[in-house]
Write a protein that holds these residues in place. Structure first.
Motif, short mmCIF file in Angstrom:
data_model
loop_
_atom_site.label_atom_id
_atom_site.label_comp_id
_atom_site.label_asym_id
_atom_site.label_seq_id
_atom_site.Cartn_x
_atom_site.Cartn_y
_atom_site.Cartn_z
N GLU A 69 -73.90 -95.76 11.34
CA GLU A 69 -75.26 -95.91 11.84
C GLU A 69 -75.56 -94.84 12.89
O GLU A 69 -74.66 -94.21 13.45
N PRO A 70 -76.86 -94.62 13.18
CA PRO A 70 -77.25 -93.55 14.12
C PRO A 70 -76.60 -93.62 15.50
O PRO A 70 -76.42 -92.59 16.15
N ASP A 71 -76.26 -94.82 15.97
CA ASP A 71 -75.66 -94.93 17.30
C ASP A 71 -74.14 -94.97 17.27
O ASP A 71 -73.50 -95.28 18.28
N GLN A 72 -73.54 -94.62 16.12
CA GLN A 72 -72.09 -94.62 16.00
C GLN A 72 -71.54 -93.20 16.05
O GLN A 72 -72.25 -92.22 15.80
N PHE A 73 -70.24 -93.10 16.35
CA PHE A 73 -69.59 -91.80 16.56
C PHE A 73 -69.69 -90.90 15.32
O PHE A 73 -69.44 -91.34 14.20
N GLY A 74 -70.03 -89.65 15.55
CA GLY A 74 -70.01 -88.65 14.48
C GLY A 74 -71.19 -88.70 13.53
O GLY A 74 -71.19 -87.97 12.53
N TYR A 75 -72.20 -89.53 13.81
CA TYR A 75 -73.30 -89.71 12.86
C TYR A 75 -73.99 -88.39 12.50
O TYR A 75 -74.18 -88.09 11.32
N ALA A 76 -74.34 -87.60 13.51
CA ALA A 76 -75.07 -86.36 13.24
C ALA A 76 -74.24 -85.38 12.43
O ALA A 76 -74.75 -84.72 11.51
N VAL A 77 -72.95 -85.29 12.74
CA VAL A 77 -72.07 -84.39 11.99
C VAL A 77 -71.91 -84.88 10.55
O VAL A 77 -71.99 -84.11 9.59
N GLY A 78 -71.69 -86.19 10.40
CA GLY A 78 -71.52 -86.75 9.06
C GLY A 78 -72.75 -86.58 8.19
O GLY A 78 -72.64 -86.25 7.00
N ARG A 79 -73.93 -86.81 8.77
CA ARG A 79 -75.16 -86.68 7.99
C ARG A 79 -75.41 -85.24 7.56
O ARG A 79 -76.03 -84.98 6.53
N VAL B 294 -63.33 -81.20 14.53
CA VAL B 294 -62.51 -80.76 13.40
C VAL B 294 -61.72 -81.95 12.84
O VAL B 294 -61.67 -82.18 11.62
N THR B 295 -61.11 -82.73 13.74
CA THR B 295 -60.30 -83.87 13.31
C THR B 295 -61.16 -84.93 12.63
O THR B 295 -60.75 -85.54 11.64
N TYR B 296 -62.36 -85.15 13.16
CA TYR B 296 -63.30 -86.09 12.53
C TYR B 296 -63.62 -85.65 11.10
O TYR B 296 -63.60 -86.46 10.16
N LEU B 297 -63.91 -84.37 10.92
CA LEU B 297 -64.25 -83.86 9.59
C LEU B 297 -63.06 -84.00 8.64
O LEU B 297 -63.22 -84.39 7.47
N ILE B 298 -61.87 -83.69 9.11
CA ILE B 298 -60.68 -83.78 8.27
C ILE B 298 -60.42 -85.23 7.87
O ILE B 298 -60.16 -85.54 6.70
N ASP B 299 -60.48 -86.13 8.83
CA ASP B 299 -60.19 -87.54 8.56
C ASP B 299 -61.08 -88.08 7.45
O ASP B 299 -60.61 -88.77 6.53
N ASN B 300 -62.36 -87.77 7.51
CA ASN B 300 -63.30 -88.32 6.54
C ASN B 300 -63.36 -87.54 5.24
O ASN B 300 -63.44 -88.13 4.16
N CYS B 301 -63.32 -86.22 5.32
CA CYS B 301 -63.41 -85.42 4.10
C CYS B 301 -62.12 -85.47 3.28
O CYS B 301 -62.15 -85.52 2.05
N ALA B 302 -60.96 -85.47 3.96
CA ALA B 302 -59.69 -85.51 3.23
C ALA B 302 -59.44 -86.86 2.58
O ALA B 302 -58.59 -86.97 1.70
N HIS C 103 -70.36 -92.13 3.46
CA HIS C 103 -71.46 -92.46 4.36
C HIS C 103 -71.19 -93.77 5.09
O HIS C 103 -71.45 -93.89 6.29
N SER C 104 -70.68 -94.78 4.39
CA SER C 104 -70.47 -96.09 5.01
C SER C 104 -69.40 -96.06 6.08
O SER C 104 -69.52 -96.71 7.13
N TYR C 105 -68.33 -95.28 5.87
CA TYR C 105 -67.20 -95.28 6.79
C TYR C 105 -67.07 -94.01 7.60
O TYR C 105 -66.55 -94.02 8.72
N GLY C 106 -67.55 -92.88 7.07
CA GLY C 106 -67.44 -91.62 7.80
C GLY C 106 -68.67 -91.27 8.61
O GLY C 106 -68.61 -90.41 9.49
N VAL C 107 -69.80 -91.92 8.30
CA VAL C 107 -71.06 -91.60 8.99
C VAL C 107 -71.54 -92.81 9.79
O VAL C 107 -71.73 -92.75 10.99
#
Length: 211
Positions: free
Chosen positions: A65-75, A120-128, A59-63
């Motif tokens: 704050e609300p105005d940061q990239f990928g927030y909705a996908v990460g949440r 897809v790349t965002y999800l891989i970077d954070n989930c992997a 959450h701290s690095y992959g998600v």
């Protein structure tokens, strides 16, 4: 909790590296708890506190704050399993595995109405990254690092409504360099949407860096 827990090492917290005067780049235990996360709903053979720490890092690095990239996908991404096992190939080798799920929403699509490659790349970077964090927590090392590179293969499109199952496993974990693999599949059909290898490194703490 499964009987395989008896094989796991007692967690000793993140290592502070070879120098007693240096500090880890990120200590998962120092991060705030991720909001709206029920770790008791996450299956797997690791204790709830380890699951919580992994979610905190995600959450701290992959998600962020609300105005940061990928927030909705990460949440919207939810972890459903976290486990650590001894590998069968080499005695004493441990492998961390995490499984996350997320539904493809309209804001995740490209102009063709399919899951965007950038998402897809965002999800891989954070989930992997999470199996490395988990393995570090359970082995007394620091598994939090920064991404050096990714090798992503796109196999099939995913339209809106597709439930993605993101399966990530650690490959290797050294003192400076770590690597993991990831596979994103359509949960309903089992079709592979994307696969990747991720390489991460540990930054040198500023207190030990040299000019």
């Amino acid at each position: 909790m499964s009987s395989s827990n008896s094989r796991l090492r007692t967690p000793a917290g993140p290592s502070t590296s070879n120098s007693s005067n240096s500090k880890p780049w990120v200590d998962p235990a120092a991060l705030p708890d991720a909001p709206a996360v029920d770790v008791s709903a996450i299956s797997g053979n690791v204790p709830d506190y380890a699951k919580q720490l992994v979610c905190n890092v995600f959450h701290s690095y992959g998600v962020g704050e609300p105005d940061q990239f990928g927030y909705a996908v990460g949440r919207a991404t939810r972890f459903v399993d976290m486990s650590v096992e001894h590998g069968s190939e080499r005695a004493g080798r441990m492998e961390g595995t995490t499984v996350a799920e997320v539904a493809v929403a309209k804001h995740m699509l490209n102009g063709a109405g399919m899951l965007h490659g950038g998402c897809v790349t965002y999800l891989i970077d954070n989930c992997a990254s999470t199996p490395l964090v988990l393995l570090g927590i359970m082995s007394g090392q620091n598994g939090v690092g920064v991404t050096q590179g990714m090798n992503v293969l796109f196999h099939a499109p995913a339209p809106v409504g597709t439930i993605l199952r993101i399966i990530s496993s650690s490959i290797s974990m050294g003192s400076r360099v770590m690597s993991a693999r990831c596979e994103i599949v359509d949960k309903a059909s089992g079709r592979v949407v994307a696969s990747a290898f991720l390489n991460k490194m540990q930054p040198v703490p500023s207190s030990t860096s040299r000019l």
